[in-house]
Enzyme design. Structure first.
Site, PDB file in Angstrom:
ATOM      1  N   LYS A  90       0.842  -1.193   0.000  1.00 20.48           N
ATOM      2  CA  LYS A  90       0.000   0.000   0.000  1.00 20.48           C
ATOM      3  C   LYS A  90       0.879   1.246   0.000  1.00 20.48           C
ATOM      4  O   LYS A  90       1.955   1.231   0.594  1.00 20.48           O
ATOM      5  CB  LYS A  90      -0.843   0.043   1.288  1.00 20.48           C
ATOM      6  CG  LYS A  90      -1.980  -0.953   1.378  1.00 20.48           C
ATOM      7  CD  LYS A  90      -2.700  -0.800   2.733  1.00 20.48           C
ATOM      8  CE  LYS A  90      -3.747  -1.883   2.946  1.00 20.48           C
ATOM      9  NZ  LYS A  90      -4.919  -1.780   2.081  1.00 20.48           N
ATOM     10  N   ARG A 131      -9.900 -11.728   2.883  1.00 13.25           N
ATOM     11  CA  ARG A 131     -10.822 -12.777   2.427  1.00 13.25           C
ATOM     12  C   ARG A 131     -10.183 -14.159   2.484  1.00 13.25           C
ATOM     13  O   ARG A 131     -10.883 -15.161   2.631  1.00 13.25           O
ATOM     14  CB  ARG A 131     -11.322 -12.438   1.012  1.00 13.25           C
ATOM     15  CG  ARG A 131     -10.249 -12.420  -0.032  1.00 13.25           C
ATOM     16  CD  ARG A 131     -10.681 -11.668  -1.291  1.00 13.25           C
ATOM     17  NE  ARG A 131     -10.805 -10.227  -1.049  1.00 13.25           N
ATOM     18  CZ  ARG A 131     -11.225  -9.343  -1.959  1.00 13.25           C
ATOM     19  NH1 ARG A 131     -11.608  -9.751  -3.149  1.00 13.25           N
ATOM     20  NH2 ARG A 131     -11.296  -8.057  -1.660  1.00 13.25           N
TER      21      ARG A 131
HETATM   22  N1  BES Z   1      -7.904  -3.997   5.128  1.00 17.59           N
HETATM   23  C1  BES Z   1      -8.170  -3.641   3.786  1.00 17.59           C
HETATM   24  C2  BES Z   1      -9.540  -2.960   3.642  1.00 17.59           C
HETATM   25  C3  BES Z   1      -9.552  -1.488   3.893  1.00 17.59           C
HETATM   26  C4  BES Z   1      -9.023  -0.623   2.956  1.00 17.59           C
HETATM   27  C5  BES Z   1     -10.108  -0.980   5.028  1.00 17.59           C
HETATM   28  C6  BES Z   1      -9.060   0.729   3.184  1.00 17.59           C
HETATM   29  C7  BES Z   1     -10.141   0.373   5.264  1.00 17.59           C
HETATM   30  C8  BES Z   1      -9.602   1.238   4.341  1.00 17.59           C
HETATM   31  C9  BES Z   1      -8.168  -4.863   2.882  1.00 17.59           C
HETATM   32  O1  BES Z   1      -7.322  -5.872   3.254  1.00 17.59           O
HETATM   33  C10 BES Z   1      -7.712  -4.397   1.556  1.00 17.59           C
HETATM   34  O2  BES Z   1      -6.586  -4.008   1.437  1.00 17.59           O
HETATM   35  N2  BES Z   1      -8.605  -4.462   0.582  1.00 17.59           N
HETATM   36  C11 BES Z   1      -8.321  -4.041  -0.736  1.00 17.59           C
HETATM   37  C12 BES Z   1      -8.795  -5.127  -1.652  1.00 17.59           C
HETATM   38  C13 BES Z   1      -8.324  -4.995  -3.060  1.00 17.59           C
HETATM   39  C14 BES Z   1      -6.845  -5.248  -3.164  1.00 17.59           C
HETATM   40  C15 BES Z   1      -9.098  -6.009  -3.884  1.00 17.59           C
HETATM   41  C16 BES Z   1      -9.066  -2.738  -0.984  1.00 17.59           C
HETATM   42  O3  BES Z   1     -10.185  -2.607  -0.509  1.00 17.59           O
HETATM   43  O4  BES Z   1      -8.502  -1.860  -1.624  1.00 17.59           O
HETATM   44 MN    MN Z   2      -5.342  -5.596   2.450  1.00 17.52          MN
END
Ligand code: BES
Ligand code: MN
Ligand code: ZN
Length: 514
Positions: A290, A364
């Protein structure tokens, strides 16, 4: 392994909340009293809550009643407003708006929360005895007032070199009735609020202190007073068990993953509920890392697990007649030479294979393993809780959680429980189109879609594949609601909110009633 000192200290925080009592009169020692303003039948806002002795003292000191002073100072019924009146005899007086229309449990919970938050934020005070006098006799409203008070008084200071003194030591609900029903409502409020505060503490604890091993031990410690069997699967046990999702996600970190299984099986249980929580103690994104700005808040990515563990604590403490088997899937998602990759194919707990789409879609994967494991226990209903997708947060914002299910009956059950608990959920669909997006050419499925649209639904469609036929399932996406980055409001602080705990406990109560 010895726990880091700050975490040991956090584990030693046995008093999560101020004491909560019920009384039919104002206690002799009252450092602050909370009264209310309500508009009933479209009349002018009127003061709610009688404190005869204080009123007498007030007449003497100011030549007027508390009610008249409240009106003169512009105290309104608007929910969330808190007006401080001049105090008397060493007692501070605060007036909270209970709402312009009907007095509802959620209105009371938030109003009392705002009031206690104001008291708890006072400088240079310690150990205050606070009374809440709102003339409530309905057990549901009494419970809401108790929850609001303890939740509003919350603060997180265990990791400071010098812990902040606790501003509020005790809260007394002054009610015209103190019968068995009212007492039970107060006890339930205490149990629920303590669980919510426990979940908040875990969410707020930084990832260098709270990682899978210490989080699992913290869960064990939190449940040791309860009739709950706790089993911790370490990385060796996970390998033996074939938990390919949890192992892949946790593989990049030197802090090895854990799966905590909690089982509460009271005599006379009316139903069997399974709970599953996402416990990513830090989500860097992994190799698909990220950007710094988006990584910053990711210590909160274990909030689903926190909610599930805390809910088990409350359900057992309340002695609800429902069997609960809960799983908290804990891992740290970091990039390293041992990390999993995008395009890896993982063999999951139930034998299905998954082509990994993105290492940042880690939640997931740990959830899929834990959901499949929960399915083996043959519960009536599986409810999973996860900070799963940024997409859910974009769709529903910071105060509404997402709900996805595999059937209308389950949706109704969850929405009823959420409403009773005063937590806001909105249902999102799992459509055939989203299901089609997770087809893979090399494995049984892919962990993500082909486009970025509808990301919350795609994640739901993926998890659905791990729920055994014939078992009801609900997925709660709390990505937007588990941490409040804005200013505190009502009983909700800045930081960890403990969202989900109240809905899960309400659901268990409803199932226990049969
Ligand atoms: N923990 C995050 C979800 C999240 C993202 C919560 C931003 C709060 C703020 C999750 O593990 C994640 O990174 N999800 C990605 C999924 C994507 C790579 C398909 C997302 O939501 O961007
Ligand atoms: Mn994630
Ligand atoms: Zn995550």
């Amino acid at each position: 392994m010895a726990q880091p000192p700050a975490l040991a200290r956090l584990a030693g925080v046995t008093e999560l909340c101020p004491n909560l009592n019920l009384s039919t009169s104002l206690p002799k020692r009252t450092d602050a009293v909370l009264l209310g303003m309500a508009t009933i039948n479209q009349d002018e806002p009127a003061l709610v809550g009688t404190v005869p002795d204080l009123d007498k003292a007030y007449q003497k000191a100011f030549g007027t009643s508390i009610a008249a002073m409240a009106t003169a100072m512009g105290a309104g019924a608007k929910e969330g407003t808190v007006t401080s009146l001049p105090g008397v005899d060493g007692t501070r007086i605060l007036v909270v708006g209970l709402g312009d229309a009907d007095v509802t449990p959620d209105g009371v919970r938030n109003a009392v929360g705002s009031g206690l938050r104001k008291v708890a934020a006072l400088e240079d005070v310690e150990g205050l005895a606070v009374a809440v006098s709102l003339e409530l006799s309905d057990p549901e409203l009494i419970q809401a007032a108790g929850e609001g008070a303890l939740l509003g008084a919350y603060r997180f200071s265990a990791i400071k070199a010098e812990a902040d003194p606790r501003a509020v030591a005790a809260v007394t609900l002054v009610s015209p009735v103190a019968n068995a029903e009212a007492k039970a409502a107060v006890e339930l409020a205490r149990v629920i609020a303590e669980a919510v505060c426990q979940a908040r503490n875990w969410t707020n604890t930084p990832p260098n202190l709270l990682y899978p091993e210490t989080f699992a031990e913290a869960a064990r410690a939190a449940l040791k007073e309860q009739k709950v069997a706790v089993e911790i699967l370490d990385d060796k046990a996970l390998e033996k068990g074939g938990y390919g999702g949890i192992l892949a996600v946790g593989g990049g970190s030197s802090r090895k993953p854990r799966l905590v299984r909690m089982s509460y099986a009271p005599r006379g249980a009316k139903a069997h509920l399974a709970l599953v929580g996402k416990g990513i103690t830090f989500d860097s994104g992994g190799l698909d890392i990220k950007p710094a700005g988006q990584m910053a808040g990711m210590k909160f990515d274990m909030s689903g697990a926190a909610a599930v563990i805390a809910a088990v604590q409350a359900i057992a403490a309340a002695g609800l007649k429902v069997k609960v088997t809960a799983y908290a899937a804990m891992a740290e998602n970091l990039p390293s030479g041992t990390s999993y990759r995008s395009s890896d194919v993982l063999t999951m707990f139930d034998g299905q294979t998954v082509e990994n789409y993105n290492t940042d879609a880690e939640g997931r994967l740990v959830m899929a393993d834990a959901i499949a494991r929960a399915g083996q226990d043959q519960p009536d209903l599986i409810v999973d809780v996860a900070t799963l997708t940024g997409a859910c947060m974009v769709a529903l914002g910071l105060r509404t959680s997402g709900l996805m299910t595999n059937g209308e009956e389950t949706s109704d059950l969850l929405l009823d429980a959420a409403e009773a608990a005063g937590e806001d959920f909105w249902e999102l669909p799992i459509t055939e189109h989203t299901r089609n997006q997770i087809k893979s050419t090399v494995a049984d499925m892919r962990s993500g879609g082909t486009s970025r649209w509808g990301g919350a639904l795609v994640a739901g469609a993926f998890l659905e594949r791990f729920v055994p036929e014939g078992i009801g399932w609900a997925h709660l996406d709390i990505a937007g609601t588990a941490d409040n980055p804005e200013e505190a409001y009502g009983h909700t602080p800045k930081g960890g909110t403990g969202v989900g705990v109240r809905t899960l406990v309400a659901l268990a109560s409803q199932l226990a009633e049969g």
